[in-house]
Design an enzyme around this catalytic site. Structure first.
Site, PDB file in Angstrom:
ATOM      1  N   ARG A  15     -15.911  -6.636  37.210  1.00 52.14           N
ATOM      2  CA  ARG A  15     -16.530  -6.408  38.520  1.00 52.14           C
ATOM      3  C   ARG A  15     -18.056  -6.264  38.479  1.00 52.14           C
ATOM      4  NH1 ARG A  15     -13.635  -1.633  41.249  1.00 52.14           N
ATOM      5  NH2 ARG A  15     -12.631  -1.228  39.253  1.00 52.14           N
ATOM      6  N   ALA A 378     -69.874  -5.334  34.627  1.00 55.76           N
ATOM      7  CA  ALA A 378     -68.767  -6.072  35.249  1.00 55.76           C
ATOM      8  C   ALA A 378     -68.619  -7.453  34.619  1.00 55.76           C
ATOM      9  CB  ALA A 378     -69.023  -6.208  36.743  1.00 55.76           C
TER      10      ALA A 378
END
Ligand code: UD1
Ligand code: CA
Length: 455
Positions: A15, A378
């Site tokens: 199941r 950055a």
């Protein structure tokens, strides 16, 4: 106690509708059967025996606990047969039977169950059920003593009204159990050898069955399908969240918290926003704030650290006062020293970031050792991989790396060095010096933009 634990796990689990054997499906990130094995270990048993059948090879490959005794039940002829097959592997004086698909059973319950066992006296764990359909029913005598178990399919209409169900978990001495098992027959509605018939055999032999009723249904619930799997997952997570809140942690929503491992240590005044996942072994200091949607795996988070929304932190160490995120990804072997800051869209891997250093935006820092108070601009990338090997980038204290720089490793940026924005650095940068590699800017005076239609 001189104890052997037998864990039944031979069933197919149709199941679940999955290729994965049922007991390998994860609950809280860990295979069902592993929950049972880990709980069994808390009783300090002499041996843990797992009865495998369907998917036995896969089971043995996935569960790598070296000291488990594996027993193969080729044909599933019933729970009694499964225990019979395991008995030759038992050397301990007492036997406890557990199930690979009943994951939330607690050591505490099992300890009181096993404590009742002596020669001629076995112990059985039952449960009061609002809907006992499917369960074997506990038949008690007029004096309240357990007499036998009748399976649903063999029960009379009157027996079906009994609300006390069999969990299947039982404990007996090895010698008693062996003699009850030897007498089992399969003349019943399912043509199976029922372990449950051992109860009647014990009573018939003049023995006593101590019936113990489980404190909660979820503790003894088995899993047959994905709905039941999810229901027990939620029970597990609710318990985990409750435990943390009892330790003083503030959870924004206890129903949106997931533990797939262990929080080994947690300090005071910790707050965790919604949808966070903690995996493996995690330890959290005092005053830590964790934003929404963070996934923290096998990591240590120091005091006063702030982790903003949407961060992934794996196999990493974050010291006190660090600031992370939002949207940062700390990959394995990232080591942030005190007060370091790793900001938006930054990925780190095998990187040590010194005290107070900052990587605030859009960078990749891998295979790097960074000193104290360094500022990484950055868009800085450590080019650590040449297609074949990984190389180291070293950056000294107080260095300043201009935005959009490529540091081609192996390379060393010395203390106090400044790298001009947009540089590609391939050689050592001297200390307290400006190094830049970008082309000089030119300005073309009087240059005209093209005009549409003009040739
Ligand atoms: C069993 C009990 C029932 C109890 C119920 C609780 C028996 C006869 N009945 O019924 O009283 O209320 O559990 O869930 O014991 N297994 C094997 N080998 C086998 C048969 C089963 O390893 O040959 C394993 C299965 O994988 C499963 C467990 O034993 O994990 C229980 O077997 P299952 O067939 O589901 O028993 P139930 O009919 O539910
Ligand atoms: Ca069952």
């Amino acid at each position: 106690m001189d104890l052997a634990v037998i864990i039944l796990a031979a069933g197919k689990g149709t199941r679940m509708r999955s290729r994965l054997p049922k007991v390998l499906h994860p609950l809280a990130g860990k295979p069902l059967v592993k929950h049972v094995i880990d709980t069994a270990r808390k009783l300090n048993p002499k041996e843990v025996i797992v009865v495998a059948g369907h998917g036995a090879d896969q089971l043995q490959a996935e569960i790598d606990d070296a000291d488990i005794k594996w027993v193969l039940q080729q044909e599933q002829l019933g729970t009694g047969h499964a225990v019979q097959v395991a008995m030759p592997s038992v050397s301990a004086a007492n036997v406890l039977v557990l199930y690979g698909d009943v994951p939330l059973i607690t050591a505490r319950t099992l300890e009181s169950l096993t404590a009742a066992v002596r020669p001629g006296q076995m112990a059985l764990l039952s449960v009061e059920l609002s809907n006992p359909a499917g369960y074997g029913r506990i038949v008690r005598g007029n004096d309240g003593s357990v007499q036998r178990i009748v399976e649903q399919k063999d029960a009379t209409a009157e027996e079906l009204t009994i609300s006390e169900g069999n969990t299947g978990i039982l404990c007996a001495t090895r010698d008693d159990l062996a003699s009850y098992l030897a007498g089992l027959r399969n003349e019943n509605a399912q043509g199976e050898y029922y372990l449950t018939d051992c109860i009647e055999a014990c009573v018939a032999a003049g023995g006593v069955v101590h019936g113990m009723v489980a404190a909660s249904e979820s503790e003894v619930s088995g899993i047959n399908d994905k709905l039941q799997l999810n229901a027990l997952e939620r029970v597990f997570q609710q318990r985990a969240a409750q435990l943390l809140m009892e330790q003083g942690v503030t959870l924004a929503d206890a129903s949106r918290f997931d533990l797939r491992g262990e929080i080994e240590q947690v300090g005071m005044d910790v707050s965790i926003d919604i949808n966070c996942i903690f995996e493996g072994r995690v330890s959290i200091g005092d005053n830590v704030t964790i934003g929404a949607n963070c996934h923290i795996i096998n990591s240590t988070i120091g005091d006063n650290a702030t982790i903003l929304d949407n961060c992934i932190i794996e196999d990493s160490s974050v010291a006190a006062d660090c600031n992370i995120g939002p949207f940062a990804r700390l990959r394995p072997a990232t080591d942030l020293k005190q007060g370091a800051k790793v900001g938006n869209f930054v990925e780190t891997k095998k990187a040590s970031v010194g005290k107070g250093s900052k990587i605030n935006h859009l960078s990749y820092v891998g295979d790097a050792v960074i000193g104290e108070n360094v500022n990484i601009g950055a868009g800085t990338i450590t080019c650590n991989y040449d297609g074949a090997n990984k190389h180291l980038t070293e950056i000294g204290d107080n260095a300043f790396i201009g935005s959009n720089s490529a540091l081609v490793a192996p390379v060393k940026i010395n203390e106090g060095a400044t790298i001009g924005a947009g540089s590609t650095i391939t050689r050592e940068a001297p200390q307290h010096t400006l190094t830049l590699t970008r082309a000089k800017q030119i300005n073309i005076i009087g240059w005209k933009r093209p005009v549409k239609g003009e040739k």
